[in-house]
Design an enzyme around this catalytic site. Structure first.
Site, PDB file in Angstrom:
ATOM      1  N   ARG A  51      30.307 136.607  77.489  1.00 48.33           N
ATOM      2  CA  ARG A  51      29.118 136.334  76.671  1.00 48.33           C
ATOM      3  C   ARG A  51      29.167 137.170  75.384  1.00 48.33           C
ATOM      4  O   ARG A  51      28.709 136.745  74.337  1.00 48.33           O
ATOM      5  CB  ARG A  51      27.824 136.590  77.461  1.00 48.33           C
ATOM      6  CG  ARG A  51      26.556 136.490  76.623  1.00 48.33           C
ATOM      7  CD  ARG A  51      25.312 136.082  77.404  1.00 48.33           C
ATOM      8  NE  ARG A  51      25.158 136.772  78.664  1.00 48.33           N
ATOM      9  CZ  ARG A  51      24.803 138.065  78.816  1.00 48.33           C
ATOM     10  NH1 ARG A  51      24.558 138.806  77.758  1.00 48.33           N
ATOM     11  NH2 ARG A  51      24.708 138.596  80.017  1.00 48.33           N
ATOM     12  N   LYS A 200      30.791 118.003  64.624  1.00 52.28           N
ATOM     13  CA  LYS A 200      31.008 116.921  63.675  1.00 52.28           C
ATOM     14  C   LYS A 200      32.412 117.013  63.057  1.00 52.28           C
ATOM     15  O   LYS A 200      33.386 116.841  63.770  1.00 52.28           O
ATOM     16  CB  LYS A 200      29.895 116.943  62.634  1.00 52.28           C
ATOM     17  CG  LYS A 200      28.477 117.138  63.230  1.00 52.28           C
ATOM     18  CD  LYS A 200      28.039 115.963  64.097  1.00 52.28           C
ATOM     19  CE  LYS A 200      26.758 116.251  64.890  1.00 52.28           C
ATOM     20  NZ  LYS A 200      25.611 116.730  64.152  1.00 52.28           N
TER      21      LYS A 200
HETATM   22  C1  LIG Z   1      24.390 117.367  64.386  1.00 54.77           C
HETATM   23  C2  LIG Z   1      23.783 118.275  63.389  1.00 54.77           C
HETATM   24  C3  LIG Z   1      23.142 119.458  63.774  1.00 54.77           C
HETATM   25  C4  LIG Z   1      22.983 119.831  65.242  1.00 54.77           C
HETATM   26  O1  LIG Z   1      24.205 120.039  65.870  1.00 54.77           O
HETATM   27  P1  LIG Z   1      24.524 119.726  67.433  1.00 54.77           P
HETATM   28  O2  LIG Z   1      25.936 120.131  67.550  1.00 54.77           O
HETATM   29  O3  LIG Z   1      24.271 118.276  67.650  1.00 54.77           O
HETATM   30  O4  LIG Z   1      23.591 120.574  68.225  1.00 54.77           O
HETATM   31  C5  LIG Z   1      22.641 120.275  62.781  1.00 54.77           C
HETATM   32  N1  LIG Z   1      22.743 119.946  61.475  1.00 54.77           N
HETATM   33  C6  LIG Z   1      23.356 118.817  61.072  1.00 54.77           C
HETATM   34  C7  LIG Z   1      23.450 118.501  59.619  1.00 54.77           C
HETATM   35  C8  LIG Z   1      23.879 117.938  62.002  1.00 54.77           C
HETATM   36  O5  LIG Z   1      24.472 116.808  61.613  1.00 54.77           O
END
Ligand SMILES: *Cc1c(COP(=O)(O)O)cnc(C)c1O
Length: 382
Positions: A51, A200
């Protein structure tokens, strides 16, 4: 040549390389261990418990810090874990100025959690610098921006907002998920903290969740490390490895995704059922010049509005190669309906007034052949 002098393409492939320098391992090993043995009292390898830190996660954190030009980075189990850990640096009575066209999850976190804890927020159009200044109060602590924004692709001037922050003693936070450090490095432009959904473009394969915070100030990093260790929302060793592997191809994926996006944006603009295309790569797009100044590309996201809700339904049902799915940034092209998906929890009147209508669709363009994507969209649009 030091690592910070090397190009980002090279650093993405080789990473921070600290495990390689110890063991020679070209691919970072997955240290699937929760705890680490001590030789005797006061003698440690530097690792105690995963952690706090883990070698695989360390390699990833150092790599992301290197790519963003930060002092250090922290890896979390998701983008929202990164966002919520980051907001834990604020306290009741504080006030946040934030882009009005913000990721739906961040909006929900502020509305449903932070406000309950006595932290106030005002949403402003951060492309309008006068509006940003006007929103600052005596208790404001930060200006939080997303650029280009989600899903309306509004471009905020990072340097100009950072200047305003400095003048007022505030922190500038940038959600850099849409462009990644390959196309935009907010810390170089004056921002203090960068936050990411690594799910992403950084991961890039629609296979794992991850989140990052990158900062350049030692005190902020120390504070965030205490919060990370205390809240415990860390990225697991295997997921850290997946993101490290994804990052190796960041540059070539982004290049291909970008050129595909440009081709699709141009084609959509000519379609009779398409009313507007939100793509900052168009020369006449608001914010195009700012983006040319602060980013080295226009990214792989676009949104568009069509003539009717029936057309929306038709597209979402008929697409075959493109998947109707939430998320973005991966090698597979995805189409999203922000009104009910990513921004489902934003009140209708807020969405409509901001332009997130029932006729708006968002496209995250992958690395398939552009012609195949266009012909799929063509048959789906009808
Ligand atoms: C997807 C996203 C998030 C959140 O991320 P997760 O990995 O889905 O928790 C935050 N900001 C933006 C711009 C995103 O596209």
């Amino acid at each position: 040549m030091s690592k910070s002098e090397r190009s980002i393409e090279t650093n993405a492939v080789h990473g921070a390389g600290f495990i390689k320098s110890l063991t020679g391992a070209v691919s970072t090993p997955i240290y699937q261990s929760a705890t680490f043995k001590h030789r005797e009292l006061g003698v440690s390898t530097g690792y105690d418990y995963s952690r706090l830190s883990n070698p695989t996660r360390d390699e990833l954190e150092k790599t992301v810090a290197l790519l963003e030009g930060g002092k250090d980075a922290l890896a979390f189990a998701s983008g929202m874990t990164a966002v919520s850990n980051l907001f834990a640096i604020f306290k009741p009575g504080d006030h946040i100025v934030i882009s009005d066209d913000i990721y739906g999850g961040t909006y929900r976190y502020i509305e449903e959690v932070l406000k309950e804890y006595g932290i106030a927020a005002d949403y402003v159009d951060t492309t309008d610098l006068q509006a940003v200044k006007a929103a600052i109060k005596a208790n404001t602590k930060t200006i939080f921006i997303e650029t280009p924004s989600n899903p309306l692709m509004k471009v905020t001037d990072i340097s100009a907002v950072s200047e305003i922050s400095k003048e007022w003693g505030l922190l500038t936070i940038v959600d850099n998920t849409f462009l990644t450090p390959y196309l935009q490095r907010p810390l170089d432009l004056g921002a203090d903290i960068v936050v990411h959904s690594g799910t992403k473009f950084l991961g890039g394969h629609n296979d794992t969740l991850a989140g990052f915070i990158v900062a350049k100030d030692d005190k902020i990093i120390e504070r965030l490390k205490r919060i990370q260790k205390t809240l415990g929302g860390v990225l697991a060793p295997f997921d850290s490895w997946l993101i490290l592997r994804g990052i190796k191809t960041l540059a070539i994926r982004m290049d291909k995704q970008e050129s595909n996006t440009e081709a699709i944006a141009k084609w959509l603009k000519t379609h009779k059922k398409v009313e507007a295309v939100y793509y900052p790569g168009f020369e006449d797009y608001p914010g195009h010049e700012i983006m040319k100044k602060q980013s080295s590309g226009f990214g792989a996201m676009l949104s568009f509005t069509v003539d009717s809700e029936d057309t929306v339904k038709r597209i979402l049902k008929e697409v075959k190669l493109v998947s109707f799915a939430e998320s973005l940034g991966g090698v597979e092209t995805l189409i999203t309906y922000p009104f009910v998906q990513t921004h489902g929890d934003v009140p209708e009147e807020v969405k409509e007034s901001g332009g997130i209508t029932k006729r708006l669709l968002r496209l995250s363009v992958g690395i398939e052949k552009a012609e195949d994507l266009i012909s799929d969209l063509q048959q789906a649009l009808g």
